[in-house]
Write a protein that holds these residues in place. Structure first.
Motif, PDB file in Angstrom:
ATOM      1  N   HIS A  66     -43.034 -12.628  10.220  1.00  0.00           N
ATOM      2  CA  HIS A  66     -42.817 -11.281  10.742  1.00  0.00           C
ATOM      3  C   HIS A  66     -41.482 -11.171  11.468  1.00  0.00           C
ATOM      4  CE1 HIS A  66     -43.821  -7.445  12.669  1.00  0.00           C
ATOM      5  NE2 HIS A  66     -43.453  -7.976  13.808  1.00  0.00           N
ATOM      6  N   GLU A  67     -41.098 -12.225  12.181  1.00  0.00           N
ATOM      7  CA  GLU A  67     -39.862 -12.207  12.958  1.00  0.00           C
ATOM      8  C   GLU A  67     -38.665 -12.762  12.181  1.00  0.00           C
ATOM      9  OE1 GLU A  67     -40.474 -13.865  16.844  1.00  0.00           O
ATOM     10  OE2 GLU A  67     -41.865 -12.253  17.412  1.00  0.00           O
ATOM     11  N   GLY A  68     -38.868 -13.095  10.904  1.00  0.00           N
ATOM     12  CA  GLY A  68     -37.764 -13.558  10.076  1.00  0.00           C
ATOM     13  C   GLY A  68     -37.292 -14.956  10.399  1.00  0.00           C
ATOM     14  N   CYS A  69     -38.203 -15.818  10.848  1.00  0.00           N
ATOM     15  CA  CYS A  69     -37.815 -17.160  11.288  1.00  0.00           C
ATOM     16  C   CYS A  69     -37.996 -18.247  10.231  1.00  0.00           C
ATOM     17  CB  CYS A  69     -38.635 -17.566  12.518  1.00  0.00           C
ATOM     18  SG  CYS A  69     -38.415 -16.514  13.952  1.00  0.00           S
ATOM     19  N   LEU A  70     -38.592 -17.918   9.094  1.00  0.00           N
ATOM     20  CA  LEU A  70     -38.952 -18.963   8.137  1.00  0.00           C
ATOM     21  C   LEU A  70     -37.745 -19.701   7.583  1.00  0.00           C
ATOM     22  CD1 LEU A  70     -41.847 -17.283   6.127  1.00  0.00           C
ATOM     23  CD2 LEU A  70     -42.002 -18.839   8.087  1.00  0.00           C
ATOM     24  N   GLU A  71     -36.597 -19.058   7.562  1.00  0.00           N
ATOM     25  CA  GLU A  71     -35.385 -19.706   7.068  1.00  0.00           C
ATOM     26  C   GLU A  71     -34.516 -20.241   8.202  1.00  0.00           C
ATOM     27  OE1 GLU A  71     -35.165 -20.256   3.896  1.00  0.00           O
ATOM     28  OE2 GLU A  71     -37.026 -19.107   3.624  1.00  0.00           O
ATOM     29  N   ASP A  72     -34.984 -20.102   9.427  1.00  0.00           N
ATOM     30  CA  ASP A  72     -34.240 -20.598  10.585  1.00  0.00           C
ATOM     31  C   ASP A  72     -34.182 -22.126  10.528  1.00  0.00           C
ATOM     32  OD1 ASP A  72     -33.621 -21.453  13.328  1.00  0.00           O
ATOM     33  OD2 ASP A  72     -33.953 -19.363  13.875  1.00  0.00           O
ATOM     34  N   ALA A  73     -33.046 -22.679  10.866  1.00  0.00           N
ATOM     35  CA  ALA A  73     -32.897 -24.138  10.846  1.00  0.00           C
ATOM     36  C   ALA A  73     -33.863 -24.820  11.801  1.00  0.00           C
ATOM     37  CB  ALA A  73     -31.457 -24.509  11.207  1.00  0.00           C
ATOM     38  N   ALA A  78     -52.197  -8.565  17.823  1.00  0.00           N
ATOM     39  CA  ALA A  78     -53.115  -8.669  16.681  1.00  0.00           C
ATOM     40  C   ALA A  78     -52.635  -7.898  15.475  1.00  0.00           C
ATOM     41  CB  ALA A  78     -54.501  -8.176  17.103  1.00  0.00           C
ATOM     42  N   GLU A  79     -51.888  -6.830  15.701  1.00  0.00           N
ATOM     43  CA  GLU A  79     -51.456  -5.994  14.582  1.00  0.00           C
ATOM     44  C   GLU A  79     -50.556  -6.748  13.613  1.00  0.00           C
ATOM     45  OE1 GLU A  79     -48.404  -5.811  17.768  1.00  0.00           O
ATOM     46  OE2 GLU A  79     -50.593  -5.635  17.727  1.00  0.00           O
ATOM     47  N   ILE A  80     -49.878  -7.787  14.097  1.00  0.00           N
ATOM     48  CA  ILE A  80     -48.968  -8.547  13.237  1.00  0.00           C
ATOM     49  C   ILE A  80     -49.733  -9.252  12.123  1.00  0.00           C
ATOM     50  CG2 ILE A  80     -47.420 -10.554  13.203  1.00  0.00           C
ATOM     51  CD1 ILE A  80     -46.510  -9.734  16.009  1.00  0.00           C
ATOM     52  N   VAL A  81     -50.942  -9.696  12.417  1.00  0.00           N
ATOM     53  CA  VAL A  81     -51.697 -10.502  11.447  1.00  0.00           C
ATOM     54  C   VAL A  81     -52.874  -9.742  10.842  1.00  0.00           C
ATOM     55  CG1 VAL A  81     -51.039 -12.606  12.671  1.00  0.00           C
ATOM     56  CG2 VAL A  81     -53.236 -11.528  13.190  1.00  0.00           C
TER      57      VAL A  81
END
Length: 210
Positions: free
Chosen positions: A45-52, A140-143
């Motif tokens: 959701h926060e766009g962290c999956l590609e963060d190093a 909770a709304e995120i998931v």
């Protein structure tokens, strides 16, 4: 986003799951695995999956092992967050995890109850605390699109009451396990003086119950 209930595999992941499933109640083991899924969803959701700094395997270790300190492996000789972090670190070292990564997981577990501190550390510590928090109904709304699927696979089983029972039982074992102002000490005091704790009261407003 695509979502899967698939967990990490391999000897370390198997050892992590075994440690949790053999030392914690099914309720707490399910809570720990849900915390991993929720932390992953938050990272997406926060766009962290590609963060190093994002490491799925370390996130699995930190979230799934975060409550080892209230399981049967813990002796109640230190606050549960510290004792659990020490147990997790020992497990990771036995599997030859680099010491820097052991330290990251240790810190994430130690700080997972420390509001205002965990959020200011690294991404692993932040996601660990927030993943655990989502299982208590925060953000909770995120998931929400995936929570029914997650809860069907890993039901709650009165998680809040089970967790509080375990924390209070270990906090009562020694002064070192319940230092002043620690979560363990506060929950123990509330149980003894009021019969019910703030976490149990808050469960009434959690979108998915206790």
């Amino acid at each position: 986003m695509d979502f899967s209930l698939e967990l990490p595999t391999g000897p370390l992941a198997e050892a992590i799951l075994s440690a949790v499933r053999t030392s914690e109640t099914p309720s707490l083991a399910n809570h720990s695995v849900r915390s991993f899924f929720f932390a992953q969803l938050l990272a997406a959701h926060e766009g962290c999956l590609e963060d190093a700094a994002y490491d799925r395997d370390l996130l699995f270790a930190a979230t799934v092992l975060h409550d080892l300190g209230v399981g049967e492996l813990a002796k109640g000789k230190a606050r549960f967050e510290v004792e659990g972090a020490d147990l997790a670190a020992d497990l990771l070292r036995r599997h030859k995890v680099p010491e820097a990564d052991v330290g990251r997981v240790w810190e994430a577990i130690v700080l997972h109850t420390s509001a205002g501190s965990a959020e200011r550390r690294d991404l692993l510590t932040y996601l660990t605390r927030e993943g655990v928090g989502i299982d208590f109904g925060h953000n909770a709304e995120i998931v929400s699109p995936w929570e029914k699927q997650i809860h069907a696979a890993y039901p709650r089983l009165a998680m809040v009451r089970s967790l509080v029972d375990a924390i209070v039982e270990r906090a009562a074992r020694s002064d070192a396990a319940a230092p002043l102002n620690s979560l363990g000490a506060e929950l123990l005091r509330e149980r003894r003086t009021e019969g019910v704790t703030r976490l149990e009261r808050a469960a009434a407003s959690c979108p998915w119950g206790e």
